[in-house]
Design a protein around this motif. Structure first.
Motif, PDB file in Angstrom:
ATOM      1  N   ASP A  77      22.940  -9.263  24.144  1.00  0.00           N
ATOM      2  CA  ASP A  77      22.591 -10.471  24.877  1.00  0.00           C
ATOM      3  C   ASP A  77      21.379 -11.138  24.236  1.00  0.00           C
ATOM      4  O   ASP A  77      20.659 -10.532  23.436  1.00  0.00           O
ATOM      5  CB  ASP A  77      22.293 -10.099  26.329  1.00  0.00           C
ATOM      6  CG  ASP A  77      22.348 -11.278  27.273  1.00  0.00           C
ATOM      7  OD1 ASP A  77      22.721 -12.387  26.838  1.00  0.00           O
ATOM      8  OD2 ASP A  77      22.021 -11.087  28.460  1.00  0.00           O
ATOM      9  N   ILE A 139      18.702 -12.921  34.243  1.00  0.00           N
ATOM     10  CA  ILE A 139      20.148 -13.120  34.277  1.00  0.00           C
ATOM     11  C   ILE A 139      20.518 -13.964  35.497  1.00  0.00           C
ATOM     12  O   ILE A 139      19.928 -13.814  36.552  1.00  0.00           O
ATOM     13  CB  ILE A 139      20.920 -11.779  34.293  1.00  0.00           C
ATOM     14  CG1 ILE A 139      20.493 -10.892  35.465  1.00  0.00           C
ATOM     15  CG2 ILE A 139      20.790 -11.053  32.989  1.00  0.00           C
ATOM     16  CD1 ILE A 139      21.437  -9.735  35.718  1.00  0.00           C
ATOM     17  N   THR A 140      21.461 -14.861  35.288  1.00  0.00           N
ATOM     18  CA  THR A 140      22.036 -15.740  36.315  1.00  0.00           C
ATOM     19  C   THR A 140      21.162 -16.937  36.654  1.00  0.00           C
ATOM     20  O   THR A 140      21.484 -17.682  37.577  1.00  0.00           O
ATOM     21  CB  THR A 140      22.379 -14.989  37.623  1.00  0.00           C
ATOM     22  OG1 THR A 140      21.174 -14.627  38.320  1.00  0.00           O
ATOM     23  CG2 THR A 140      23.206 -13.743  37.360  1.00  0.00           C
ATOM     24  N   ARG A 144      20.935 -19.011  31.734  1.00  0.00           N
ATOM     25  CA  ARG A 144      21.754 -17.793  31.745  1.00  0.00           C
ATOM     26  C   ARG A 144      22.728 -17.734  32.919  1.00  0.00           C
ATOM     27  O   ARG A 144      23.240 -16.666  33.232  1.00  0.00           O
ATOM     28  CB  ARG A 144      20.847 -16.558  31.744  1.00  0.00           C
ATOM     29  CG  ARG A 144      19.915 -16.503  30.543  1.00  0.00           C
ATOM     30  CD  ARG A 144      19.029 -15.283  30.599  1.00  0.00           C
ATOM     31  NE  ARG A 144      19.758 -14.055  30.312  1.00  0.00           N
ATOM     32  CZ  ARG A 144      19.242 -12.831  30.453  1.00  0.00           C
ATOM     33  NH1 ARG A 144      18.015 -12.685  30.934  1.00  0.00           N
ATOM     34  NH2 ARG A 144      19.957 -11.765  30.147  1.00  0.00           N
ATOM     35  N   TYR A 146      26.179 -17.836  34.463  1.00  0.00           N
ATOM     36  CA  TYR A 146      27.480 -17.556  33.864  1.00  0.00           C
ATOM     37  C   TYR A 146      28.388 -18.782  33.954  1.00  0.00           C
ATOM     38  O   TYR A 146      28.388 -19.488  34.974  1.00  0.00           O
ATOM     39  CB  TYR A 146      28.145 -16.358  34.549  1.00  0.00           C
ATOM     40  CG  TYR A 146      27.509 -15.042  34.196  1.00  0.00           C
ATOM     41  CD1 TYR A 146      27.755 -14.445  32.955  1.00  0.00           C
ATOM     42  CD2 TYR A 146      26.658 -14.396  35.088  1.00  0.00           C
ATOM     43  CE1 TYR A 146      27.163 -13.234  32.622  1.00  0.00           C
ATOM     44  CE2 TYR A 146      26.067 -13.184  34.763  1.00  0.00           C
ATOM     45  CZ  TYR A 146      26.320 -12.609  33.519  1.00  0.00           C
ATOM     46  OH  TYR A 146      25.729 -11.419  33.186  1.00  0.00           O
ATOM     47  N   ALA A 149      30.175 -20.222  37.180  1.00  0.00           N
ATOM     48  CA  ALA A 149      29.568 -19.580  38.351  1.00  0.00           C
ATOM     49  C   ALA A 149      28.336 -20.352  38.794  1.00  0.00           C
ATOM     50  O   ALA A 149      27.746 -21.115  38.026  1.00  0.00           O
ATOM     51  CB  ALA A 149      29.196 -18.138  38.047  1.00  0.00           C
ATOM     52  N   THR A 154      25.981 -12.374  40.260  1.00  0.00           N
ATOM     53  CA  THR A 154      25.953 -11.266  39.302  1.00  0.00           C
ATOM     54  C   THR A 154      27.313 -10.627  39.054  1.00  0.00           C
ATOM     55  O   THR A 154      27.428  -9.733  38.217  1.00  0.00           O
ATOM     56  CB  THR A 154      24.988 -10.168  39.788  1.00  0.00           C
ATOM     57  OG1 THR A 154      25.290  -9.848  41.150  1.00  0.00           O
ATOM     58  CG2 THR A 154      23.543 -10.611  39.673  1.00  0.00           C
ATOM     59  N   PRO A 156      29.961 -11.419  37.320  1.00  0.00           N
ATOM     60  CA  PRO A 156      30.409 -11.311  35.922  1.00  0.00           C
ATOM     61  C   PRO A 156      29.695 -10.202  35.151  1.00  0.00           C
ATOM     62  O   PRO A 156      30.291  -9.584  34.266  1.00  0.00           O
ATOM     63  CB  PRO A 156      30.090 -12.690  35.345  1.00  0.00           C
ATOM     64  CG  PRO A 156      30.124 -13.612  36.531  1.00  0.00           C
ATOM     65  CD  PRO A 156      29.548 -12.798  37.648  1.00  0.00           C
ATOM     66  N   TYR A 157      28.441  -9.951  35.487  1.00  0.00           N
ATOM     67  CA  TYR A 157      27.720  -8.871  34.808  1.00  0.00           C
ATOM     68  C   TYR A 157      28.332  -7.519  35.151  1.00  0.00           C
ATOM     69  O   TYR A 157      28.555  -6.679  34.274  1.00  0.00           O
ATOM     70  CB  TYR A 157      26.235  -8.897  35.191  1.00  0.00           C
ATOM     71  CG  TYR A 157      25.443  -7.813  34.484  1.00  0.00           C
ATOM     72  CD1 TYR A 157      25.130  -7.938  33.140  1.00  0.00           C
ATOM     73  CD2 TYR A 157      25.036  -6.666  35.157  1.00  0.00           C
ATOM     74  CE1 TYR A 157      24.421  -6.943  32.475  1.00  0.00           C
ATOM     75  CE2 TYR A 157      24.332  -5.668  34.503  1.00  0.00           C
ATOM     76  CZ  TYR A 157      24.028  -5.810  33.164  1.00  0.00           C
ATOM     77  OH  TYR A 157      23.350  -4.818  32.504  1.00  0.00           O
ATOM     78  N   ARG A 160      31.566  -6.674  33.423  1.00  0.00           N
ATOM     79  CA  ARG A 160      31.400  -6.215  32.035  1.00  0.00           C
ATOM     80  C   ARG A 160      30.726  -4.857  31.961  1.00  0.00           C
ATOM     81  O   ARG A 160      31.070  -4.031  31.106  1.00  0.00           O
ATOM     82  CB  ARG A 160      30.578  -7.249  31.261  1.00  0.00           C
ATOM     83  CG  ARG A 160      30.449  -6.902  29.779  1.00  0.00           C
ATOM     84  CD  ARG A 160      29.657  -7.945  29.025  1.00  0.00           C
ATOM     85  NE  ARG A 160      29.501  -7.565  27.625  1.00  0.00           N
ATOM     86  CZ  ARG A 160      28.666  -8.154  26.785  1.00  0.00           C
ATOM     87  NH1 ARG A 160      27.925  -9.184  27.187  1.00  0.00           N
ATOM     88  NH2 ARG A 160      28.570  -7.735  25.535  1.00  0.00           N
TER      89      ARG A 160
END
Length: 341
Positions: A77, A139-140, A144, A146, A149, A154, A156-157, A160
């Motif tokens: 990332d 994140i998010t 960042r 997604y 979204a 969160t 999508p995190y 993965r």
């Protein structure tokens, strides 16, 4: 550990130092807490051996230069961030601060640019005071979010990385941020602090518990307990920002694996300035937080910390970081990150 949530709601926070009378006994207790915390934080991405980053652009803001950059982290990332470098006044490396943003869709811009909200521009204000400041997007948020979204989703995190957590991801990203700050010629790697409000606030003390290079922290409206919390699943699996999904199963069984003054104790005796508003609608349960802070103060004394190393304030106010409190936090960071301390 673990605790019955119903008991915490009735009786308040459990004793932090029960059976602990010496620093050696605390060291053993600390390892027990850290082991439980690490299990819930989950697998961390691999740490890069050295900082890797690229400068995207820069803006002359007069008193400082704002660099827009991206730094790489261990799971492939990249983290967008603003680096604020003061102009003039010193040809020596400066103290540096990681400015962690609250739950704002704008992310780093909320704390590091003039477009940020009132009482949230603490990264910008610290740069104006002469600190080198790094403000990353979590994140998010910010750059960042997604694709497809909304901010702070969160899911999508976890699709993965099902064995990881958002808390672990933020910790890893922020430890890489400390790596970057420590590598900069403008910054003194021995004088790095962290500051944050709300989401950024608890990320600051989470980070200090994992990374001893963080020499001082300032937390606004980010310390809260399970005890007394009206939002039962705040930290578990939700349809937006899920911190530690595993907690939801525990909560359904009336259990929690730790209390947050134990997690805060992992950072002791790191200098800590803490602020909570007693009319905070997000964290309204301030009374257990007072008890928790008093217990943390006893831990700091046990570890030989001098008066004022843990400074906490509770006062009238909502979920905010008012100017007078920010100024006190900045003075605290300046003092604790001064040369020779």
């Amino acid at each position: 550990m673990p605790y019955r949530l119903s008991s915490l709601m009735k009786d308040g926070v459990p004793p932090l130092l029960e059976g602990v009378t010496t620093p050696e006994e605390w060291a053993r207790r600390r390892e027990e807490i850290r082991s439980v915390w690490a299990a819930y934080v989950g697998e961390l991405p691999e740490r890069l051996a050295a900082p890797q980053w690229e400068r995207l652009s820069e803006v002359d803001e007069g008193a400082h230069v704002r660099v827009h950059l991206r730094y790489r982290v261990g799971d492939g990332d990249e983290v967008p961030a603003y680096l604020l470098v003061p102009r003039g006044g010193s040809d020596r490396p400066r103290p540096a601060v990681l400015a962690l943003h609250p739950t704002a869709p704008e992310g780093k811009a909320d704390v590091a640019t003039r477009s940020g909200r009132d009482n949230r521009r603490y990264g910008l204000e610290l740069a104006e005071r002469g600190f080198v400041v790094l403000a990353p997007d979590t994140i998010t948020a910010g750059e960042r979010v997604y694709p497809g979204a909304e901010p702070f989703r969160t899911a999508p995190y976890y699709e993965r990385f099902p064995r990881r957590t958002a808390v672990g991801k933020m910790l890893s990203d922020h430890m890489h941020a400390v790596d970057l700050l420590a590598s900069l010629p403008e910054a003194d790697g021995s004088r790095i602090g962290a500051i944050g409000h709300s989401l950024g606030g608890y990320n600051a003390f989470f980070l200090a518990g994992f990374d001893e290079r963080v020499r001082a922290i300032a937390v606004s409206c980010g310390f809260a307990t399970f005890a007394g919390d009206p939002e039962r699943n705040r930290w578990g699996l939700r349809d937006w920002f899920s911190h530690l999904p595993r907690l939801t199963d525990d909560l359904e069984n009336d259990e929690v694996p730790f209390e947050f003054h134990e997690i805060a104790g992992l950072a002791a005796p790191t200098p800590w300035f803490n602020w909570n508003g007693t009319s905070d609608p997000i964290f309204p349960h301030w009374r257990p937080a007072v008890d928790a802070m008093e217990q943390l103060e006893r831990l700091y004394r046990l570890l030989g910390a001098e008066e004022g190393r843990l400074t906490y304030r509770f006062g009238s106010g909502g979920h905010d970081f008012p100017r007078s409190i920010r100024e006190a936090a900045y003075d605290f960071l300046a003092d604790r990150l001064s040369e020779g301390r």
